[in-house]
Motif scaffolding. Structure first.
Motif, PDB file in Angstrom:
ATOM      1  N   THR A 148     -12.282   3.494   5.005  1.00 16.22           N
ATOM      2  CA  THR A 148     -11.822   3.470   3.611  1.00 16.22           C
ATOM      3  C   THR A 148     -12.724   4.335   2.728  1.00 16.22           C
ATOM      4  O   THR A 148     -13.946   4.247   2.794  1.00 16.22           O
ATOM      5  CB  THR A 148     -11.799   2.020   3.092  1.00 16.22           C
ATOM      6  N   ARG A 149     -12.110   5.159   1.944  1.00 15.76           N
ATOM      7  CA  ARG A 149     -12.820   5.994   0.970  1.00 15.76           C
ATOM      8  C   ARG A 149     -12.139   5.839  -0.384  1.00 15.76           C
ATOM      9  O   ARG A 149     -10.919   5.812  -0.472  1.00 15.76           O
ATOM     10  CB  ARG A 149     -12.759   7.468   1.376  1.00 15.76           C
ATOM     11  N   PHE A 150     -12.939   5.742  -1.415  1.00 14.74           N
ATOM     12  CA  PHE A 150     -12.337   5.530  -2.730  1.00 14.74           C
ATOM     13  C   PHE A 150     -13.185   6.176  -3.806  1.00 14.74           C
ATOM     14  O   PHE A 150     -14.368   6.482  -3.594  1.00 14.74           O
ATOM     15  CB  PHE A 150     -12.152   4.041  -3.007  1.00 14.74           C
ATOM     16  N   PHE A 182       0.820  -1.220   0.000  1.00 16.11           N
ATOM     17  CA  PHE A 182       0.000   0.000   0.000  1.00 16.11           C
ATOM     18  C   PHE A 182       0.849   1.263   0.000  1.00 16.11           C
ATOM     19  O   PHE A 182       0.315   2.360   0.135  1.00 16.11           O
ATOM     20  CB  PHE A 182      -0.932  -0.009   1.216  1.00 16.11           C
ATOM     21  N   SER A 183       2.170   1.126  -0.146  1.00 17.06           N
ATOM     22  CA  SER A 183       3.058   2.284   0.011  1.00 17.06           C
ATOM     23  C   SER A 183       3.090   3.189  -1.206  1.00 17.06           C
ATOM     24  O   SER A 183       3.610   4.293  -1.139  1.00 17.06           O
ATOM     25  CB  SER A 183       4.477   1.800   0.309  1.00 17.06           C
ATOM     26  N   VAL A 184       2.562   2.714  -2.318  1.00 17.73           N
ATOM     27  CA  VAL A 184       2.614   3.480  -3.569  1.00 17.73           C
ATOM     28  C   VAL A 184       1.206   3.636  -4.146  1.00 17.73           C
ATOM     29  O   VAL A 184       0.270   2.961  -3.712  1.00 17.73           O
ATOM     30  CB  VAL A 184       3.518   2.767  -4.607  1.00 17.73           C
ATOM     31  N   ASP A 185       1.086   4.509  -5.143  1.00 16.63           N
ATOM     32  CA  ASP A 185      -0.242   4.818  -5.663  1.00 16.63           C
ATOM     33  C   ASP A 185      -0.934   3.567  -6.206  1.00 16.63           C
ATOM     34  O   ASP A 185      -2.072   3.278  -5.849  1.00 16.63           O
ATOM     35  CB  ASP A 185      -0.135   5.893  -6.752  1.00 16.63           C
ATOM     36  N   GLU A 186      -0.244   2.839  -7.088  1.00 15.45           N
ATOM     37  CA  GLU A 186      -0.783   1.568  -7.573  1.00 15.45           C
ATOM     38  C   GLU A 186      -0.322   0.462  -6.639  1.00 15.45           C
ATOM     39  O   GLU A 186       0.870   0.326  -6.390  1.00 15.45           O
ATOM     40  CB  GLU A 186      -0.235   1.279  -8.978  1.00 15.45           C
ATOM     41  N   ARG A 187      -1.255  -0.358  -6.150  1.00 20.98           N
ATOM     42  CA  ARG A 187      -0.837  -1.442  -5.251  1.00 20.98           C
ATOM     43  C   ARG A 187       0.313  -2.240  -5.835  1.00 20.98           C
ATOM     44  O   ARG A 187       0.284  -2.634  -6.995  1.00 20.98           O
ATOM     45  CB  ARG A 187      -2.008  -2.395  -4.983  1.00 20.98           C
ATOM     46  N   GLU A 217      21.975  -8.244   9.948  1.00 26.26           N
ATOM     47  CA  GLU A 217      20.862  -8.123   8.999  1.00 26.26           C
ATOM     48  C   GLU A 217      20.200  -6.762   9.126  1.00 26.26           C
ATOM     49  O   GLU A 217      19.859  -6.338  10.227  1.00 26.26           O
ATOM     50  CB  GLU A 217      19.812  -9.202   9.284  1.00 26.26           C
ATOM     51  N   ILE A 218      20.014  -6.128   8.003  1.00 30.37           N
ATOM     52  CA  ILE A 218      19.324  -4.834   7.971  1.00 30.37           C
ATOM     53  C   ILE A 218      18.036  -5.008   7.182  1.00 30.37           C
ATOM     54  O   ILE A 218      18.069  -5.480   6.044  1.00 30.37           O
ATOM     55  CB  ILE A 218      20.194  -3.765   7.284  1.00 30.37           C
ATOM     56  N   TYR A 219      16.920  -4.662   7.793  1.00 26.23           N
ATOM     57  CA  TYR A 219      15.635  -4.754   7.090  1.00 26.23           C
ATOM     58  C   TYR A 219      15.008  -3.373   7.006  1.00 26.23           C
ATOM     59  O   TYR A 219      14.855  -2.690   8.024  1.00 26.23           O
ATOM     60  CB  TYR A 219      14.694  -5.715   7.823  1.00 26.23           C
ATOM     61  N   ILE A 220      14.661  -2.983   5.817  1.00 29.97           N
ATOM     62  CA  ILE A 220      14.060  -1.673   5.587  1.00 29.97           C
ATOM     63  C   ILE A 220      12.680  -1.894   4.995  1.00 29.97           C
ATOM     64  O   ILE A 220      12.537  -2.617   4.003  1.00 29.97           O
ATOM     65  CB  ILE A 220      14.928  -0.857   4.607  1.00 29.97           C
ATOM     66  N   GLU A 221      11.672  -1.294   5.607  1.00 28.96           N
ATOM     67  CA  GLU A 221      10.320  -1.414   5.067  1.00 28.96           C
ATOM     68  C   GLU A 221       9.782  -0.020   4.779  1.00 28.96           C
ATOM     69  O   GLU A 221       9.680   0.821   5.672  1.00 28.96           O
ATOM     70  CB  GLU A 221       9.400  -2.141   6.063  1.00 28.96           C
ATOM     71  N   VAL A 222       9.445   0.189   3.523  1.00 27.33           N
ATOM     72  CA  VAL A 222       8.859   1.464   3.130  1.00 27.33           C
ATOM     73  C   VAL A 222       7.350   1.350   3.322  1.00 27.33           C
ATOM     74  O   VAL A 222       6.689   0.594   2.604  1.00 27.33           O
ATOM     75  CB  VAL A 222       9.211   1.804   1.670  1.00 27.33           C
ATOM     76  N   LEU A 223       6.817   2.053   4.298  1.00 25.87           N
ATOM     77  CA  LEU A 223       5.378   1.994   4.578  1.00 25.87           C
ATOM     78  C   LEU A 223       4.632   2.951   3.664  1.00 25.87           C
ATOM     79  O   LEU A 223       3.496   2.696   3.273  1.00 25.87           O
ATOM     80  CB  LEU A 223       5.107   2.346   6.042  1.00 25.87           C
ATOM     81  N   GLN A 224       5.280   4.076   3.355  1.00 26.14           N
ATOM     82  CA  GLN A 224       4.735   4.994   2.353  1.00 26.14           C
ATOM     83  C   GLN A 224       5.914   5.587   1.609  1.00 26.14           C
ATOM     84  O   GLN A 224       6.901   5.974   2.214  1.00 26.14           O
ATOM     85  CB  GLN A 224       3.874   6.071   2.993  1.00 26.14           C
ATOM     86  N   SER A 225       5.782   5.647   0.307  1.00 30.92           N
ATOM     87  CA  SER A 225       6.914   6.023  -0.525  1.00 30.92           C
ATOM     88  C   SER A 225       6.714   7.399  -1.140  1.00 30.92           C
ATOM     89  O   SER A 225       5.611   7.769  -1.541  1.00 30.92           O
ATOM     90  CB  SER A 225       7.064   4.976  -1.628  1.00 30.92           C
ATOM     91  N   GLY A 266      -5.565   6.022   9.466  1.00 35.12           N
ATOM     92  CA  GLY A 266      -5.443   6.962   8.344  1.00 35.12           C
ATOM     93  C   GLY A 266      -4.054   7.511   8.086  1.00 35.12           C
ATOM     94  O   GLY A 266      -3.893   8.436   7.290  1.00 35.12           O
ATOM     95  N   ALA A 267      -3.028   6.908   8.709  1.00 32.33           N
ATOM     96  CA  ALA A 267      -1.679   7.472   8.558  1.00 32.33           C
ATOM     97  C   ALA A 267      -1.127   7.323   7.131  1.00 32.33           C
ATOM     98  O   ALA A 267      -0.318   8.138   6.694  1.00 32.33           O
ATOM     99  CB  ALA A 267      -0.728   6.812   9.551  1.00 32.33           C
ATOM    100  N   ILE A 268      -1.538   6.281   6.446  1.00 32.84           N
ATOM    101  CA  ILE A 268      -1.006   6.050   5.100  1.00 32.84           C
ATOM    102  C   ILE A 268      -1.947   6.699   4.089  1.00 32.84           C
ATOM    103  O   ILE A 268      -2.946   6.100   3.664  1.00 32.84           O
ATOM    104  CB  ILE A 268      -0.854   4.538   4.827  1.00 32.84           C
ATOM    105  N   VAL A 269      -1.630   7.918   3.690  1.00 33.14           N
ATOM    106  CA  VAL A 269      -2.564   8.653   2.833  1.00 33.14           C
ATOM    107  C   VAL A 269      -2.588   8.097   1.411  1.00 33.14           C
ATOM    108  O   VAL A 269      -3.525   8.346   0.662  1.00 33.14           O
ATOM    109  CB  VAL A 269      -2.250  10.165   2.819  1.00 33.14           C
ATOM    110  N   LYS A 270      -1.564   7.348   1.012  1.00 36.97           N
ATOM    111  CA  LYS A 270      -1.590   6.748  -0.329  1.00 36.97           C
ATOM    112  C   LYS A 270      -2.509   5.526  -0.403  1.00 36.97           C
ATOM    113  O   LYS A 270      -2.784   5.013  -1.488  1.00 36.97           O
ATOM    114  CB  LYS A 270      -0.167   6.336  -0.757  1.00 36.97           C
ATOM    115  N   ALA A 271      -2.944   5.034   0.756  1.00 37.92           N
ATOM    116  CA  ALA A 271      -3.918   3.948   0.767  1.00 37.92           C
ATOM    117  C   ALA A 271      -5.313   4.543   0.858  1.00 37.92           C
ATOM    118  O   ALA A 271      -5.492   5.692   1.266  1.00 37.92           O
ATOM    119  CB  ALA A 271      -3.641   3.014   1.940  1.00 37.92           C
ATOM    120  N   ASN A 272      -6.327   3.773   0.480  1.00 38.95           N
ATOM    121  CA  ASN A 272      -7.704   4.251   0.601  1.00 38.95           C
ATOM    122  C   ASN A 272      -8.195   4.189   2.041  1.00 38.95           C
ATOM    123  O   ASN A 272      -9.124   4.891   2.431  1.00 38.95           O
ATOM    124  CB  ASN A 272      -8.623   3.435  -0.298  1.00 38.95           C
TER     125      ASN A 272
END
Lengths: 277, 239, 277, 239, 239, 277
Positions: free
Chosen positions: C168-170, B78-83, B118-126, C45-51
């Motif tokens: 969720t809003r879309f 969910f971190s990017v515009d398109e899943r 080990e280094i783990y990086i998770e992008v929750l929002q990009s 609602g923290a992830i604004v790129k998600a619905n």
């Protein structure tokens, strides 16, 4: 652990010491100067089933690139552009450290860096690869097969890909009513500039161009820079577990910019000869 | 083509040419990881965690003279515009390597032979610049884990948009601009550990951009150090 | 062998003995009563790129759920219903026992149990997610990212998923001629009921709610029950290598039914606050 | 349906019924591999390389009484008319097995217990008969690697097109013809190590085709031997 | 919506509300497996086989204090109306786990430390209740393999259709009904080892359904025991 | 290493010696003559959810084949032919040497050899499986499940596949305007000939038919030949790490041609009985 890392283990630090001592005297193991490239041989068009192909020998490194042009659907965010895909395969035959299987991180990086050199230099006029905007475009597959590894795959593959693209010919597609069909007319790849990749390796405090396999095994870091025909820097990639000082980077860029011109002449000449025959 | 810089030399989000987006950092936010850090940089929301030095699995991967460094950069679907598919893409695999090589020079790996870090990086929002934000967070997580380092590693991207060199591209500037140039360095050791560039730059433009990047790394470094200090104080208080 | 099993090995039987002794006196390692939940914090609602999105802290367990709504093609056997997909990823960061790679059986079970809690309670009015029956429907991706593991993922993830869906809003899609296009009007997820998951662990002859990591490592069996707003049981899942007596199951259902009401209030309150801001 | 044989008994590419396409072979063309060979056979362009005898990985695969023979037949994505996915297809997996079993009888595997011998075949351009060309090249690569063998292995395909038995089908003859029958043998040991057939053959037709294949193997064997001799002379000169 | 119960309280296939579909069981039907069982339950046709206790591969998976229990539930591609891909689906992976956890409590795993016991279940034809049929067959296969158990495990599903609690849902009842509730237990130890439910049930409905399931498990248990006895007698006769 | 190879290790050379000694006297371990097949039992149509099915017992070897007929899109180079796919799965239950996972090379070879026996004998009239040339055809999945392994899978699977195809019935599809829909009328698989697979094993200097598990474990090489109803050879596959002399091959072909007739009668009889019931 990548193949590159495994190789490190097998080259003992003594070997590194010897190489650095030589570099301090301006000498490399094979007698080259620090900024010399190994002999570059290009055989263009050998794979007649591909739309374009080039085999490159850079010293003992041998790579073969084949280009296939298909019809495809454009990506939604670039509806009026063709599609370019670079895929690399370092064959298990090519080195005792390679194994069969999906591409490892080294090979993925190789494909992506070569891809960016082509894409970011705007070598191909992607808008000319659209047929029916939003619906049908040419999809260009650049498939890299590495046959023998002796260092500097980045440059060797880049030269082969560029030469293959410059000599690629494919059936022109035409829109007929609602359908897109292949005609018998041939078209060439719409090439706008000739990107040239130049790779530097840092070993101790020394920097050299076109590292061979042993030099890569002992190097600290790598810097690959790609220049377009106007000599602008179009893509950069630092690699390896070491670092560069800012000054080293600026100096290497200047050296690379000059060397890129030389190599571009070699590629142009090879392409010209291939087109003649 | 969107206009990215207006006549007042201000950018789409109102920033000046050399201005960074807001950055927030916090360390020690995970319980399980040996070290962790969270960074918000513009819309980037990234978490980095470190395990190690620990036993190396599988054993034949262990190195006789130093720790094996592993690094994984991954983006949440969910971190990017398109899943995004959860499987690692080729981009993520390349970035994992590039980020590892940007961090590796700073770590005293030879102090822990036969182990793994080990280094783990998770992008929750990009957002634009997620790789340099990731490096900055991962370096803080390494410090939080108490892993000895020669220097912190810190990153910042610069670029060229509408013909001008600017600092810290946002998503839209990255997409519609001409050049992106991410840099990471060890600020106290005059050492560049990551350098990439995409898009044409003249010799002078590169010089200017590269210098700007190194300057901005310093700025990010101060934020990173402050976060580590706060984390250290919080830990001390707990103990 | 799953991560859960590996963990078992590392907790010696002495630890189990100590925990059981405590439970006999009605005490848990962190001082809670047998049916107490740990502190439940929700950030919506923290992830604004998600619905829709929600981060849940349940004690030290941290999970993040993001919801994305796309357009998709319905399944042939439910042409007039939307599509719901729950996917879970327990990050390697989240526990020393996790490793990168495709989801293991524990993670797949987690995703499927959360999925059934939502689906079998009929939380979402799936018929309202159809746009053009048989052709185009909304496809709802519920992606779970587990950041820190300290027991009871089932409940934590369920609460996060439910809260994310409730907020969720879309973009509403509309049929224009033969095509379906996204409009600028926003719509909310059509929520009919609020399912609440309650998990019981059995350790020796004792049963407790909301097991933490250590309790899970020594537990015999697990029972996860989900109740809808009318307090009906909508989904059940027994887990673990042990068993329950029928009497234990009936008693736990009663306890869970009461607890579900409490938790539902917390979720509702958090959602209300999120919608206000 | 294309006519594959004209009234003068000549085939689409002008060959006589029992005539082979041109064959060129060269050994020792790769630096890294312990042995290598390149073959051009019609439009086939195939490279074969050998590593070993070497340590067996993973160790539990090692055999106590002989070397483990591995073989991989792989086609480059650009080797065929329609681009091929780089992942091995089921056809490639079957051919890898069949080719290994065609080469295995010739190799003195029992001289190298607990080791591995690896054969890698890459089809750079594919035409009819790529499996027999691959076997011929791989056998030469084994010899080039100095691996002791009872005999060389050599292959040739025959087939039936327009109702007639012919030697060495090209791509179009394979596709439009009735029968393909690839054979490999150890020519000095009267031993058939590969035999496949596709398509209906009467008893007499099979006999005739099989005999033709064995005859033509002899012809290919001479080319193979010459290439090895040249390779040996070149090596001796170097040393 | 199909009517699933008619006015005479009979179901689509003519059964009474608490009536089970016909069940047939046979043990010892495979030669290679250490133990095996075949069950037909309605249209379900399921085969279960057991290997072990045997050496544990890979070794690092071995448990110091008990046997490692592995279980795989798999459906043949032709077992369902729409052809199923042979790759295990997420459903099959979950069921493999759930079934393993339903069988595990019965097996005296601690008698065979460092070994592995493998249970393989293949659904040749699938109908409603395939998981409880699988458990029943697998438990018989374990007994046939001579693996010591505290009790047999036996399963039966109940459900709610057209508002009524019924036993043993068929495919169509499962699909069109309101609730499915599979249960497995050790009948002589008052122990429930599997419990799942799907779909809304009031408190009283659950009680009623749960009790019905436990009753019907007893019934299935008698069939299972008879099959084991017959298998034992057959083996004795052979020996 | 394939399962077959691993098995080799477990059978010591002493066993091989004993078997060869027996063969010299014309005796096999189970008392059969050198060209005798084990008892062949066929149960046809047991899987009613499949369009066709057959279970074959060949001695202790047990295999089950199910046929499913779907609608599909033809391959571009055969627009007016149906699609045939053979897929094999040797279950981990079937042998102590099998493990769960994707098919290994032995299993892929099995599927492909059975496929070629059907395809190259032109058993099925593929043109009758086209519905709308270039657009919609029948797609026939032949799924093989091997339940118990005791040698000669090639023949057992081939017989099961052939019997399943001969009794396959599926809903006829009809073209209605632009769409292809399934009608309620049933059609049978358009069968033109009955291919029969005969497998020879070579052990030392002896050749036998229908090798069982132990014989396969010690054999040098295998030869599988398939004959159509006119007794023409339609497909051949040599396997195993050994070789045949040309004379051995010619002699085995003659023996196999005779045996194929016998087996064809058994299959025909079983199919006839199945169709009656």
């Amino acid at each position: 652990m990548s193949a590159a890392e495994r190789k490190h283990e097998f080259v003992d630090s003594l070997r590194r010491r010897q190489i650095i001592d030589g570099l301090s005297l301006g000498k490399r193991t094979d007698g080259r100067g620090l900024t010399d490239y190994r002999e570059l041989k290009m055989e263009i068009g050998a794979i007649v089933k591909a739309n374009g192909s080039a085999m490159v020998h850079l010293g003992n490194t041998i790579v073969l690139v084949g280009v296939k042009v298909n019809l495809g659907t454009p990506f939604p965010d670039t509806p009026d552009e063709g599609i370019l895909t670079v895929n690399a395969d370092v064959l298990p035959i090519a080195s005792p450290y390679e194994e069969p299987g999906p591409p490892d991180e080294d090979t993925i990086e190789l494909a992506r860096v070569v891809d960016r050199g082509i894409r970011e230099s705007h070598m191909i006029d992607m808008s000319k690869l659209a047929i029916q905007p939003g619906k049908k475009v040419y999809s260009v597959f650049i498939d890299v097969t590495v046959l023998d590894v002796d260092g500097n795959l980045f440059d060797a593959v880049s030269y082969a890909a560029v030469a293959a693209l410059m000599t690629t010919r494919f059936k022109k597609a035409v829109v007929k009513g609602d359908e897109v069909i292949q005609s018998d007319k041939m078209m060439e790849m719409p090439v706008k500039t000739i990107p040239v990749s130049i790779t530097t390796a840092k070993i101790g405090s020394h920097t050299i161009l076109d590292p061979d396999g042993i030099e890569e095994a002992v190097m600290d870091a790598r810097l690959t820079t790609t220049f377009d025909s106007a000599n602008r820097l179009c893509a950069t990639q630092k690699g390896g577990e070491g670092w560069f000082t800012p000054e080293e980077i600026l100096r290497q860029m200047d050296i690379a910019r000059v060397k890129a011109k030389e190599i571009r002449s070699v590629i142009k000449e090879a392409v010209k000869n291939a087109k003649k025959s | 083509m969107t206009e990215l810089i207006d006549k007042n030399n201000l950018r789409v989000d109102g920033r000046k040419l050399d201005e960074l987006r807001p950055i927030k950092m916090q360390v020690g936010i995970l319980k399980n990881a040996d070290g962790s850090a969270y960074i918000e940089w513009g819309k980037n929301k990234i978490i980095a965690g470190v395990y190690g030095p620990k036993e190396c699995h599988p054993k034949h991967m262990a190195l006789p003279d130093r720790a094996l460094l592993k690094c994984r950069y991954h983006m949440a679907p969910f971190s990017v515009d398109e899943r995004k598919s959860p499987q690692p893409s080729r981009r993520e695999i390349e970035l994992s390597k590039i980020i590892r090589e940007a961090l590796s020079p700073a770590i005293l790996l030879e102090e822990f032979p036969r182990t793994a870090i080990e280094i783990y990086i998770e992008v929750l929002q990009s957002d634009g610049g997620s790789r340099v934000a990731s490096i900055t967070a991962a370096s803080a997580a390494l410090a939080d884990a108490g892993i000895p380092m020669k220097d912190l590693v810190v990153g910042c991207a610069v670029g060229k948009i509408d013909g001008k060199i600017v600092a810290d591209l946002s998503d839209i500037e990255d997409k519609e601009g001409e050049v992106d140039l991410p840099v990471a360095c060890m600020p106290n050791l005059n050492s560049v550990t990551l350098l990439q560039s995409d898009g044409p730059l003249s010799k002078e433009e590169f010089k200017k951009a590269f210098k700007l990047a190194l300057d901005k790394c310093r700025y990010v470094y101060d934020i990173q150090r402050k976060a580590l200090l706060e984390g250290y104080l919080a830990k001390t208080k707990e103990a």
